[in-house]
Design a protein around this motif. Sequence first.
Motif, PDB file in Angstrom:
ATOM      1  N   VAL A 149       4.739   6.199   6.521  1.00 48.89           N
ATOM      2  CA  VAL A 149       5.475   5.025   6.983  1.00 48.89           C
ATOM      3  C   VAL A 149       6.521   5.414   8.025  1.00 48.89           C
ATOM      4  O   VAL A 149       6.619   4.806   9.097  1.00 48.89           O
ATOM      5  CB  VAL A 149       6.141   4.304   5.785  1.00 48.89           C
ATOM      6  N   SER A 150       7.302   6.442   7.732  1.00 46.55           N
ATOM      7  CA  SER A 150       8.332   6.869   8.687  1.00 46.55           C
ATOM      8  C   SER A 150       7.724   7.438   9.961  1.00 46.55           C
ATOM      9  O   SER A 150       8.270   7.250  11.057  1.00 46.55           O
ATOM     10  CB  SER A 150       9.259   7.903   8.031  1.00 46.55           C
ATOM     11  N   GLU A 151       6.613   8.122   9.846  1.00 48.80           N
ATOM     12  CA  GLU A 151       5.965   8.703  11.023  1.00 48.80           C
ATOM     13  C   GLU A 151       5.352   7.628  11.915  1.00 48.80           C
ATOM     14  O   GLU A 151       5.271   7.789  13.129  1.00 48.80           O
ATOM     15  CB  GLU A 151       4.910   9.713  10.593  1.00 48.80           C
ATOM     16  N   SER A 152       4.912   6.531  11.324  1.00 49.79           N
ATOM     17  CA  SER A 152       4.263   5.472  12.097  1.00 49.79           C
ATOM     18  C   SER A 152       5.261   4.543  12.770  1.00 49.79           C
ATOM     19  O   SER A 152       4.951   3.929  13.788  1.00 49.79           O
ATOM     20  CB  SER A 152       3.349   4.651  11.185  1.00 49.79           C
ATOM     21  N   LEU A 161      12.474   5.635   7.702  1.00 47.65           N
ATOM     22  CA  LEU A 161      12.728   4.590   6.719  1.00 47.65           C
ATOM     23  C   LEU A 161      12.814   5.200   5.328  1.00 47.65           C
ATOM     24  O   LEU A 161      12.229   6.247   5.065  1.00 47.65           O
ATOM     25  CB  LEU A 161      11.601   3.545   6.737  1.00 47.65           C
ATOM     26  N   ARG A 162      13.536   4.534   4.433  1.00 45.84           N
ATOM     27  CA  ARG A 162      13.553   4.934   3.035  1.00 45.84           C
ATOM     28  C   ARG A 162      12.548   4.063   2.286  1.00 45.84           C
ATOM     29  O   ARG A 162      12.662   2.834   2.296  1.00 45.84           O
ATOM     30  CB  ARG A 162      14.949   4.768   2.431  1.00 45.84           C
ATOM     31  N   VAL A 163      11.594   4.701   1.640  1.00 48.14           N
ATOM     32  CA  VAL A 163      10.548   3.978   0.927  1.00 48.14           C
ATOM     33  C   VAL A 163      10.605   4.375  -0.543  1.00 48.14           C
ATOM     34  O   VAL A 163      10.605   5.563  -0.874  1.00 48.14           O
ATOM     35  CB  VAL A 163       9.149   4.300   1.498  1.00 48.14           C
ATOM     36  N   THR A 164      10.672   3.388  -1.415  1.00 42.08           N
ATOM     37  CA  THR A 164      10.724   3.642  -2.856  1.00 42.08           C
ATOM     38  C   THR A 164       9.736   2.724  -3.552  1.00 42.08           C
ATOM     39  O   THR A 164       9.264   1.725  -2.989  1.00 42.08           O
ATOM     40  CB  THR A 164      12.142   3.395  -3.419  1.00 42.08           C
ATOM     41  N   THR A 165       9.410   3.070  -4.794  1.00 38.42           N
ATOM     42  CA  THR A 165       8.548   2.229  -5.617  1.00 38.42           C
ATOM     43  C   THR A 165       8.907   2.420  -7.080  1.00 38.42           C
ATOM     44  O   THR A 165       9.347   3.510  -7.488  1.00 38.42           O
ATOM     45  CB  THR A 165       7.052   2.569  -5.399  1.00 38.42           C
ATOM     46  N   GLY A 166       8.737   1.365  -7.834  1.00 39.00           N
ATOM     47  CA  GLY A 166       8.953   1.469  -9.263  1.00 39.00           C
ATOM     48  C   GLY A 166       7.707   1.920 -10.004  1.00 39.00           C
ATOM     49  O   GLY A 166       7.762   2.205 -11.201  1.00 39.00           O
ATOM     50  N   LEU A 194       9.287  -0.770  -1.748  1.00 44.03           N
ATOM     51  CA  LEU A 194      10.459  -1.271  -1.037  1.00 44.03           C
ATOM     52  C   LEU A 194      10.709  -0.384   0.169  1.00 44.03           C
ATOM     53  O   LEU A 194      10.744   0.848   0.054  1.00 44.03           O
ATOM     54  CB  LEU A 194      11.684  -1.259  -1.956  1.00 44.03           C
ATOM     55  N   VAL A 195      10.882  -0.988   1.340  1.00 45.59           N
ATOM     56  CA  VAL A 195      11.168  -0.271   2.579  1.00 45.59           C
ATOM     57  C   VAL A 195      12.578  -0.648   3.031  1.00 45.59           C
ATOM     58  O   VAL A 195      12.914  -1.839   3.095  1.00 45.59           O
ATOM     59  CB  VAL A 195      10.152  -0.643   3.675  1.00 45.59           C
ATOM     60  N   GLU A 196      13.390   0.362   3.382  1.00 44.57           N
ATOM     61  CA  GLU A 196      14.760   0.088   3.823  1.00 44.57           C
ATOM     62  C   GLU A 196      15.092   0.906   5.070  1.00 44.57           C
ATOM     63  O   GLU A 196      14.797   2.092   5.143  1.00 44.57           O
ATOM     64  CB  GLU A 196      15.750   0.448   2.717  1.00 44.57           C
ATOM     65  N   ARG A 197      15.696   0.252   6.027  1.00 42.88           N
ATOM     66  CA  ARG A 197      16.280   0.907   7.191  1.00 42.88           C
ATOM     67  C   ARG A 197      17.778   0.919   6.941  1.00 42.88           C
ATOM     68  O   ARG A 197      18.448  -0.120   7.076  1.00 42.88           O
ATOM     69  CB  ARG A 197      15.920   0.132   8.458  1.00 42.88           C
ATOM     70  N   PRO A 216      20.436  -2.644   9.760  1.00 41.13           N
ATOM     71  CA  PRO A 216      19.830  -2.457   8.438  1.00 41.13           C
ATOM     72  C   PRO A 216      18.937  -3.629   8.041  1.00 41.13           C
ATOM     73  O   PRO A 216      19.234  -4.787   8.345  1.00 41.13           O
ATOM     74  CB  PRO A 216      21.050  -2.361   7.514  1.00 41.13           C
ATOM     75  N   TYR A 217      17.846  -3.313   7.380  1.00 41.22           N
ATOM     76  CA  TYR A 217      16.982  -4.356   6.827  1.00 41.22           C
ATOM     77  C   TYR A 217      16.242  -3.786   5.625  1.00 41.22           C
ATOM     78  O   TYR A 217      16.206  -2.564   5.407  1.00 41.22           O
ATOM     79  CB  TYR A 217      15.987  -4.889   7.868  1.00 41.22           C
ATOM     80  N   SER A 218      15.667  -4.691   4.849  1.00 42.04           N
ATOM     81  CA  SER A 218      14.827  -4.269   3.733  1.00 42.04           C
ATOM     82  C   SER A 218      13.611  -5.176   3.650  1.00 42.04           C
ATOM     83  O   SER A 218      13.660  -6.363   4.006  1.00 42.04           O
ATOM     84  CB  SER A 218      15.596  -4.309   2.408  1.00 42.04           C
ATOM     85  N   LEU A 219      12.503  -4.593   3.208  1.00 40.25           N
ATOM     86  CA  LEU A 219      11.247  -5.313   2.975  1.00 40.25           C
ATOM     87  C   LEU A 219      10.791  -4.959   1.575  1.00 40.25           C
ATOM     88  O   LEU A 219      10.559  -3.778   1.276  1.00 40.25           O
ATOM     89  CB  LEU A 219      10.180  -4.896   3.994  1.00 40.25           C
TER      90      LEU A 219
END
Length: 310
Positions: free
Chosen positions: A19-22, A26-31, A59-62, A109-112
Amino acid sequence: MGRATTTGSLDFPRFRTAVSESFVPLRVTTGRPDPFGGGIRHVAAGEVHCSIVSADEHLVERTPRLIADSPRRCYKVGLQLEGTGLLVQHGRQTVLRPGSLVIYDTDHPYSLAFEERSSTFVLMFPAHALDLPHDAVGQLTATSLGDAGGLGDVVVPHLANLAGNLGLVAGPGGDRLARTSVDLVAAMLSNELAVARVSTSPRARLFGEVTRYIDDHLRSAVLDPGSLAAAHFISPRHLHALFHEHGATVSGWVRRRRLEECRRRLADPLFDERSISSIASEWGFADAAHFSRVFRAEFDRSPSAVRAER
């Protein structure tokens, strides 16, 4: 010709890296990291990137820290293909459902958040590709686009068809196709701003007028701060201050726009019969060696390399 990459089914650590390379860091997390399945189809045509991201809950966060560490002002236009999500930016939030169209800014900043399996088409391009004031576009981020004035009925099907034929962006006409997509988005945003009567400051409107004038006169031999200021009935000092507010200089802005036009033609097979020096000269670069230096400094590759990449 565009450059295409496709990832297969990725576990979470590899998906997070992809995700960050594309896009941008970005910070990417998952439960639910295990099991997890995700993948990205990505095509870059010049400065325009087209991607399809499909993945399980994540969850994606900038974040402000990532922005400070890796500043890169781009706009990302997202078309939700499958599943649902939530976009948050500038204190606003909008629910993403299949067919939803949104825009967000990588410089803020944003989040998806996606709580289920989802698929999203993302069109990413540098902010300068939009001939619109940043503060005006900022008022449209994290809102539902395409509803005002009916242009969404044109843009959404176009982007959906592009997502279904992503390989075309990697083909001979990919650069032109990608640029056309950005132009369609710009037309829709302009319409959204007009219909919604979004108020912009007089300085923002003036900046938009000056940059449009530059685009209309890029081939002119006389396109310096003095002539630009005179054309808009302001002082050169006022003009320089205006561009400084946008983190740019007048000469730097003009040079970059001319280099972008050169790059577009070098990447277009229709201009194969034109020499690199003749294309450069058309856009104000009479010295071939100087053109090669500034082109490489701007795009991190030589003019001949851009032509060979097609």
